[in-house]
Scaffold this active site. Sequence first.
Site, PDB file in Angstrom:
ATOM      1  N   THR A  27       0.868  -1.177   0.000  1.00 15.93           N
ATOM      2  CA  THR A  27       0.000   0.000   0.000  1.00 15.93           C
ATOM      3  C   THR A  27       0.906   1.228   0.000  1.00 15.93           C
ATOM      4  O   THR A  27       2.107   1.113   0.247  1.00 15.93           O
ATOM      5  CB  THR A  27      -0.892   0.053   1.262  1.00 15.93           C
ATOM      6  OG1 THR A  27      -0.053   0.263   2.411  1.00 15.93           O
ATOM      7  CG2 THR A  27      -1.686  -1.234   1.453  1.00 15.93           C
ATOM      8  N   ALA A  56       3.249  -1.028   4.717  1.00 14.19           N
ATOM      9  CA  ALA A  56       2.548   0.147   5.243  1.00 14.19           C
ATOM     10  C   ALA A  56       3.532   1.319   5.167  1.00 14.19           C
ATOM     11  O   ALA A  56       4.618   1.251   5.758  1.00 14.19           O
ATOM     12  CB  ALA A  56       2.152  -0.103   6.686  1.00 14.19           C
ATOM     13  N   VAL A  82       7.397  -2.173   7.031  1.00 11.14           N
ATOM     14  CA  VAL A  82       7.328  -0.706   7.054  1.00 11.14           C
ATOM     15  C   VAL A  82       7.979  -0.185   5.771  1.00 11.14           C
ATOM     16  O   VAL A  82       9.086  -0.585   5.418  1.00 11.14           O
ATOM     17  CB  VAL A  82       8.028  -0.133   8.300  1.00 11.14           C
ATOM     18  CG1 VAL A  82       8.038   1.392   8.250  1.00 11.14           C
ATOM     19  CG2 VAL A  82       7.349  -0.633   9.569  1.00 11.14           C
ATOM     20  N   LYS A  83       7.225   0.685   5.084  1.00  6.87           N
ATOM     21  CA  LYS A  83       7.742   1.222   3.820  1.00  6.87           C
ATOM     22  C   LYS A  83       8.273   2.626   4.071  1.00  6.87           C
ATOM     23  O   LYS A  83       7.572   3.480   4.625  1.00  6.87           O
ATOM     24  CB  LYS A  83       6.579   1.285   2.828  1.00  6.87           C
ATOM     25  CG  LYS A  83       6.949   1.008   1.397  1.00  6.87           C
ATOM     26  CD  LYS A  83       5.671   1.202   0.594  1.00  6.87           C
ATOM     27  CE  LYS A  83       5.697   0.594  -0.738  1.00  6.87           C
ATOM     28  NZ  LYS A  83       4.504   0.970  -1.502  1.00  6.87           N
ATOM     29  N   VAL A  84       9.522   2.823   3.671  1.00  2.09           N
ATOM     30  CA  VAL A  84      10.145   4.147   3.839  1.00  2.09           C
ATOM     31  C   VAL A  84      10.669   4.610   2.488  1.00  2.09           C
ATOM     32  O   VAL A  84      11.018   3.797   1.635  1.00  2.09           O
ATOM     33  CB  VAL A  84      11.311   4.098   4.868  1.00  2.09           C
ATOM     34  CG1 VAL A  84      10.821   3.687   6.248  1.00  2.09           C
ATOM     35  CG2 VAL A  84      12.430   3.177   4.396  1.00  2.09           C
TER      36      VAL A  84
END
Length: 218
Positions: A27, A56, A82-84
Amino acid sequence: MKIFLDTADVAEIREYAASGLVDGVTTNPSLAAKTGRDYVESLREICSIVPGAVSAEVLAMDYDGMIQQAAIFTKIAKNIAVKVPLTWPGLKACKTLSDQGTMVNVTLCFSPVQAMMAAKAGASFISPFIGRVDDMGEDGIGLIHDIRTLYDNYNFKTEILAASVRHVQHVRESALAGADVATIPASVFKALLNHPLTDKGLAAFEADAKKAGVVIKG
Ligand code: G3P
């Protein structure tokens, strides 16, 4: 190659996950905005449907903010990645989070050197945006090839997650170029099974059976 759905639409994910062919979900803020729903609530629901990695994405641009938002995401479920973004604060957060055992997906990658830096920061996934590279008149699949070569040269374990996938050909070529994952919109996922000869063959089977009165009796 693993196939992830690139959507925050829970109904869409539920529909296609029933096939058992959805290995994960990605997402991002743009996809979350399209749903009109609370992002964390959607993520909670998605994680309960799909056992694989669910990305996310943080909204913060600074390191501290990213770490705070990551803490909210990682409380949701064990399968959160976790998307950074591929920025200095993003890679610093990637290092901290991956050292803590959190999966990290580094997004907005447009060059092999960026991908190398993300791998060195401990990323579980690197997301090259192949459609957007093509949009620039450059070669999105070539980028996947280059990252594959670079990662193999140095034995980096980061998974190459082809993103910004626009059509079936992108999926085929990403697989041939050695991507570990392709994340794709539901429309492309559905189209993966399409072939005119499948339709033609099926219509012929149906017509022949009808003509000859073939039935299956229990
Ligand atoms: O996977 C990233 C994706 O959501 C962006 O796709 O088509 O907006 O470049 P696109």
